[in-house]
Design an enzyme around this catalytic site. Structure first.
Site, short mmCIF file in Angstrom:
data_model
loop_
_atom_site.label_atom_id
_atom_site.label_comp_id
_atom_site.label_asym_id
_atom_site.label_seq_id
_atom_site.Cartn_x
_atom_site.Cartn_y
_atom_site.Cartn_z
CB VAL A 104 -24.98 83.58 -30.10
CG1 VAL A 104 -24.55 83.58 -31.55
CG2 VAL A 104 -26.50 83.69 -30.00
CG ASP A 123 -27.88 80.79 -20.61
OD1 ASP A 123 -28.80 81.21 -21.35
OD2 ASP A 123 -27.92 79.68 -20.07
CG ASP A 159 -33.59 78.90 -32.20
OD1 ASP A 159 -33.65 78.59 -33.38
OD2 ASP A 159 -32.87 78.28 -31.40
CD GLU A 170 -36.83 86.39 -26.14
OE1 GLU A 170 -36.29 86.80 -25.11
OE2 GLU A 170 -37.39 85.27 -26.22
CG ASP A 171 -32.53 86.40 -25.17
OD1 ASP A 171 -33.61 86.06 -25.69
OD2 ASP A 171 -31.93 85.68 -24.35
CE LYS A 213 -29.33 80.98 -32.96
NZ LYS A 213 -29.23 79.81 -32.06
NE ARG A 233 -28.23 83.91 -17.74
CZ ARG A 233 -29.14 83.44 -18.58
NH1 ARG A 233 -29.40 84.10 -19.69
NH2 ARG A 233 -29.79 82.33 -18.33
P1 XMP Z 1 -37.64 80.01 -29.68
O1 XMP Z 1 -37.11 78.78 -30.37
O2 XMP Z 1 -38.95 79.74 -29.01
O3 XMP Z 1 -36.60 80.23 -28.53
O4 XMP Z 1 -37.66 81.20 -30.60
C1 XMP Z 1 -36.15 81.44 -28.12
C2 XMP Z 1 -35.38 81.23 -26.86
O5 XMP Z 1 -34.37 80.23 -27.06
C3 XMP Z 1 -33.18 80.58 -26.47
N1 XMP Z 1 -32.12 80.54 -27.49
C4 XMP Z 1 -30.81 80.73 -27.26
N2 XMP Z 1 -30.14 81.03 -26.14
N3 XMP Z 1 -28.12 81.05 -27.36
C5 XMP Z 1 -28.78 81.17 -26.20
O6 XMP Z 1 -28.16 81.45 -25.19
C6 XMP Z 1 -28.71 80.74 -28.53
O7 XMP Z 1 -28.05 80.63 -29.56
C7 XMP Z 1 -30.15 80.58 -28.48
N4 XMP Z 1 -31.06 80.28 -29.42
C8 XMP Z 1 -32.26 80.28 -28.79
C9 XMP Z 1 -33.38 81.95 -25.89
O8 XMP Z 1 -33.54 81.79 -24.50
C10 XMP Z 1 -34.64 82.48 -26.47
O9 XMP Z 1 -35.38 83.20 -25.51
MG MG Z 2 -34.41 84.19 -23.60
#
Ligand code: XMP
Ligand code: MG
Length: 176
Positions: free
Chosen positions: A153, A159, A103, A99-100, A131, A165
């Site tokens: 970010v 993105d 959050d 996963e990228d 985070k 991206r």
């Molecule tokens: P949750 O809240 O379920 O979400 O952990 C994870 C997904 O939220 C997106 N995400 C971000 N995407 N910059 C982004 O471009 C950010 O700072 C950010 N924070 C959360 C991301 O798609 C991730 O898969």
């Molecule tokens: Mg994602």
């Protein structure tokens, strides 16, 4: 860097990123020695992370991708998202989710649960970014690249409104 109305500055540069990814892969090579894990990248954000990670993985392994309903604009919707495109049979497989960014953790919690329900032998998570202050659920995350603040970010797969991206570094939103 400017994307639309927002300005961003470098948070993690290419060199730091690549070093970290190589070290995570090295750890995975050790932890999964003798196993054949199935790596599952979460689209779209993880595509660069997965590509660079897999260059260092020495295990006999498969790579696949799934998509979830999208994260719109700049805040996590928090709703449970539907998985799209699991073509691989995960039954009795050792799954490593790539996963990228994590959050709230809600996405990873539901994806992990889904794979367990489908009979995976093990499910672990490797995330490039975390985070920690935003986490809303208890989540066992085995591999973490960088812990960051709650700042938004972009870059290296991440993105802003679909843009940004295609960079080698990760950027953070500049306060306006
Ligand atoms: P949750 O809240 O379920 O979400 O952990 C994870 C997904 O939220 C997106 N995400 C971000 N995407 N910059 C982004 O471009 C950010 O700072 C950010 N924070 C959360 C991301 O798609 C991730 O898969
Ligand atoms: Mg994602």
């Amino acid at each position: 860097m400017k994307i639309k109305d927002k300005s961003f500055k470098v948070l993690i540069n290419e060199e730091e990123l690549q070093k970290k990814i190589a070290s995570i892969a090295k750890q995975i090579n050790k932890d999964y020695k003798g196993k054949s894990p199935l790596f599952i990248g979460i689209l779209n954000g993880s595509f660069m992370f997965v590509a660079d990670m897999m260059k260092h993985v020495k295990l006999e392994s498969k790579v696949s991708f799934i998509k979830l309903s999208s994260y719109s604009n700049m805040s996590s919707s928090g709703s449970i998202k539907e998985l799209i495109g699991i073509n691989e049979n995960v039954f009795k497989k050792d799954i490593i989710i790539l996963e990228d960014i994590i959050d709230t953790g809600l996405t990873m919690a539901s994806v992990t649960e889904e794979f367990k329900e489908r009979g995976a032998s093990s499910v672990e998570i490797a995330t490039m970014l975390l985070k920690p202050n935003s986490l809303q659920v208890e989540l066992d995350i085995k591999y973490v690249g960088f812990e960051i603040s709650d700042e938004f970010v972009v870059g290296y797969g991440l993105d802003y409104d679909g843009l940004g991206r295609n960079t080698r570094d990760i950027y953070q939103l500049k306060p306006s």
